[in-house]
Design an enzyme around this catalytic site. Sequence first.
Site, short mmCIF file in Angstrom:
data_model
loop_
_atom_site.label_atom_id
_atom_site.label_comp_id
_atom_site.label_asym_id
_atom_site.label_seq_id
_atom_site.Cartn_x
_atom_site.Cartn_y
_atom_site.Cartn_z
N ARG A 171 46.76 45.81 40.48
CA ARG A 171 45.58 45.16 41.07
C ARG A 171 45.53 43.70 40.68
O ARG A 171 45.90 43.35 39.56
CB ARG A 171 44.31 45.82 40.55
CG ARG A 171 44.21 47.21 41.04
CD ARG A 171 42.83 47.78 40.92
NE ARG A 171 42.90 49.05 41.61
CZ ARG A 171 42.33 50.16 41.19
NH1 ARG A 171 41.59 50.16 40.11
NH2 ARG A 171 42.48 51.26 41.88
N ASP A 180 40.51 58.37 36.86
CA ASP A 180 41.10 57.05 36.98
C ASP A 180 41.84 57.03 38.31
O ASP A 180 42.54 57.99 38.64
CB ASP A 180 42.08 56.79 35.83
CG ASP A 180 42.51 55.35 35.81
OD1 ASP A 180 41.99 54.59 34.98
OD2 ASP A 180 43.37 54.97 36.64
N ASP A 234 43.17 54.17 25.94
CA ASP A 234 44.06 53.09 26.37
C ASP A 234 43.36 51.86 26.93
O ASP A 234 43.93 50.78 26.99
CB ASP A 234 45.05 53.62 27.44
CG ASP A 234 44.34 54.27 28.62
OD1 ASP A 234 43.09 54.31 28.61
OD2 ASP A 234 45.01 54.75 29.54
N HIS A 235 42.10 52.02 27.36
CA HIS A 235 41.43 50.92 28.05
C HIS A 235 40.66 49.98 27.12
O HIS A 235 40.23 48.93 27.54
CB HIS A 235 40.44 51.46 29.10
CG HIS A 235 41.08 51.86 30.38
ND1 HIS A 235 42.00 52.87 30.47
CD2 HIS A 235 40.94 51.39 31.65
CE1 HIS A 235 42.37 53.01 31.74
NE2 HIS A 235 41.75 52.12 32.46
N ARG A 276 35.68 54.44 38.63
CA ARG A 276 34.55 54.39 37.68
C ARG A 276 33.23 54.77 38.34
O ARG A 276 32.78 54.12 39.28
CB ARG A 276 34.46 53.01 37.02
CG ARG A 276 34.20 51.87 37.95
CD ARG A 276 34.37 50.52 37.26
NE ARG A 276 35.78 50.21 37.09
CZ ARG A 276 36.32 48.99 37.14
NH1 ARG A 276 35.53 47.94 37.30
NH2 ARG A 276 37.61 48.80 36.97
N SER A 291 38.63 51.14 41.64
CA SER A 291 38.54 52.10 40.53
C SER A 291 37.78 53.38 40.86
O SER A 291 37.00 53.44 41.80
CB SER A 291 37.85 51.38 39.39
OG SER A 291 37.33 52.28 38.46
C1 MIC Z 1 41.37 50.27 36.84
O1 MIC Z 1 42.58 50.14 36.95
O2 MIC Z 1 40.55 49.61 37.51
C2 MIC Z 1 40.85 51.30 35.86
C3 MIC Z 1 40.16 50.59 34.79
O3 MIC Z 1 41.92 52.01 35.31
C4 MIC Z 1 39.92 52.22 36.64
C5 MIC Z 1 39.16 53.14 35.82
C6 MIC Z 1 37.99 52.53 35.13
O4 MIC Z 1 37.26 51.75 35.74
O5 MIC Z 1 37.78 52.87 33.98
C7 MIC Z 1 40.55 53.02 37.77
O6 MIC Z 1 41.52 52.59 38.33
O7 MIC Z 1 40.00 54.06 38.16
FE1 SF4 Z 2 45.16 50.88 32.85
FE2 SF4 Z 2 44.10 51.02 35.30
FE3 SF4 Z 2 45.72 49.01 34.58
FE4 SF4 Z 2 46.69 51.39 34.88
S1 SF4 Z 2 45.76 50.15 36.48
S2 SF4 Z 2 47.15 50.00 33.22
S3 SF4 Z 2 45.05 52.69 34.13
S4 SF4 Z 2 43.71 49.48 33.76
#
Ligand code: MIC
Ligand code: SF4
Length: 754
Positions: A448, A160, A95-96, A645, A643
């Site tokens: 976010r 995640d 999805d990313h 990550r 995140s």
């Molecule tokens: C995000 O919302 O920042 C992400 C991308 O979903 C991350 C995960 C990632 O960095 O791949 C998260 O929230 O953990």
């Molecule tokens: Fe995707 Fe993270 Fe955004 Fe949710 S918050 S839609 S998991 S990038």
Amino acid sequence: MAFDIEMIKKVYAEMPSKIDSARKLVNRPLTLTEKILYSHLHTDQKQDQFERAKSYVDFSPDRVAMQDATAQMALLQFMQSGRPKVAVPSTVHCDHLITAKNGANDDLAFANKESKEVFDFLGSVSNKYGIGFWKPGAGIIHQVVLENYAFPGGMMIGTDSHTVNAGGLGMIAIGVGGADACDVMAGLAWELKMPKLIGVKLTGKLSGWTAPKDVILKVAGILTVKGGTDAVVEYFGEGAISMSCTGKGTICNMGAEIGATTSTFGYDDSMSRYLKATGREDVAALADTVKEHLTADVEVYLNPSKYFDQVIEINLSELEPHVNGPFTPDLATPISKLKEVALANAWPTKISVGLLGSCTNSSYEDISRAVSLAKQVSSKHLKAKAEYLINPGSEQIRYTIERDGFLDVFDQIGAKVFTNACGPCIGMWDRMGSEKHEKNTIIHSFNRNFAKRADGNPNTYAFVASPEIVTAMAIAGDLTFNPLTDFLTNEKGEQVKFDAPNGDELPTRGFEVKDSGFQSPAADGSQVVINVSPTSDRLQLLDPFAAWEGNDLSDLKLLIKAKGKCTTDHISMAGPWLKFRGHLDNISNNMLIGAVNFFNEKTDTIKNQLSGSYESVPKVQRAYKSQGIGSIVVGDENYGEGSSREHAAMEPRHLGVRAVLVKSFARIHETNLKKQGMLALTFVNKADYEKIQENDSINIIGLTTFSPGTSLTLLFKHSDGTQDEIKANHTYNAQQIEWFKAGGALNIIRAGVK
Ligand code: MIC
Ligand code: SF4
């Protein structure tokens, strides 16, 4: 039938006796959180009166979910664990990695080409190790989990931070780094510090313009981005019961933005309705048989302050819609004050884009309520002023809203529908002109809004609101417009006002989907071969990190003293860098490029102590590495917010940073650092942050006697010959100290297999 129903049956069969014995042990009524945690202790973990915020406890989560951008690293680690198959039901969701540009079909086709190697890798690893695989376009991980896998009273982890979304279905669902997921998939225990408990009592009932999103926007304003650290937030009360299951998901989802370990709600009718609507009558029937265990004991909600560490009460009948931002999700402004606040702060008031979607707000209910406003564009002869972009949460949602005519309504207001994926929410947005860095305002239903997150433009002011408010404000195109009270001038020159939004919690004709995008793994994957090309840009097999050399560390260089907010987006940016998430060396070229250097207030411009010149952070660190010199990173409060990550921990590890010393950490990032064999330290005296100078060399003293609860000493040697000795705390337990010594947790699992 639901996936993994046998596992769910087993959880429910064992739950009553486990909860009874926990209640006897602690000798008082239990919260829902405690019930779920106590019924998921690892078999080697003795039941005990665990101390909140102190005791480390070993758990056995029921399942694991991973998304493509983090799954690559999680699975590269799992491949080294020597296990033939995952020990618990696990899934991967693509999805990313899909850029939003032209619209769903084109964008998906492009991503399938651009990231073919990664998708093929994830697909074949999933096939080999027994992992369910959701193809690109199937949907956003948390929406797909809610629709298919989450179940009341269950416990899961996911790579995640918004894994917490599954709290909407009464789970304890926690975001972790890939190394933690790897442990659980390898059948090992998963460790968590026993959380503190925050109770949120919801009274009254939502109505009119106010949506579940406003509950969490308000809570974020109260608790701030670090107020939930090391705590689980448990929602209860009549207001909770009257809310939809997906609305509860929204609230839990954004609990990540206050740093909470997770959030949850007790099992109720809304959850049962949602389970049934998503084809899981069997799970609903099973949950009904253990109903009393899927919510707190009665005494708890009657007298919450006795059982929770903190209690917040919100009256939904009085709650106003909120708009949070810019640049941080906890800057909460009620809609009635927004005009005043926006003007006082000189925020750009013209809204250029409204975005609907993300894992936070892409349910059927969200979209149907947004549609009720979009419809008023034609009925009231309005014209939508801002662009309007949509990312449906899953193919099931997309198919159903298309069938129900919602997409046609959006089409009439000129909206563009992107792939069922994260898209702009994670910076995968090819926004025309964003490279010009013009000041502008966008409003979205995501969670976010850190600087640069959606479009890479530091001058984009991003505001977070409910789908309803996003839609109305996008139509008005004006941040100072209050849709509850203000009038718009329509095409005929008349003054018109929006009717309050309305919608359906669940589709009256049921959900429908033709191809959900799911691929089940081979029954026997032992013959599946995984190929990773040694010349690939996108994937790189992992080499084990070196073990600790057995002595104190001396003459480390200060790499950067980061000033202010330093989220994982600042440490390891997403957007264009997502493509290197499976290639540690390549992605390390983004290490800390978003962090602000305390000494010159610039990003990605730090002093190379070897040459004296100012260069980019990864370049300086690579220069130190090539000379065998270690370094340390210094940071401010809530370092690593955001995140899950683990790249934000693995990159410094890979490039030779030895320690990260900060005023405070966000939970997941601190654990990720520990897991990768780094030193994650906090100032005993926060004011010592001021003592650190640009040309410092540092010794870390006390490592040969590194033990739980004992602080370490850092000697900062300044260039003028003076020095400062600073005490640093840590939260390592005995096991975590072993990770440090071994050079990372994975080295221990690997050694166990040999
Ligand atoms: C995000 O919302 O920042 C992400 C991308 O979903 C991350 C995960 C990632 O960095 O791949 C998260 O929230 O953990
Ligand atoms: Fe995707 Fe993270 Fe955004 Fe949710 S918050 S839609 S998991 S990038």
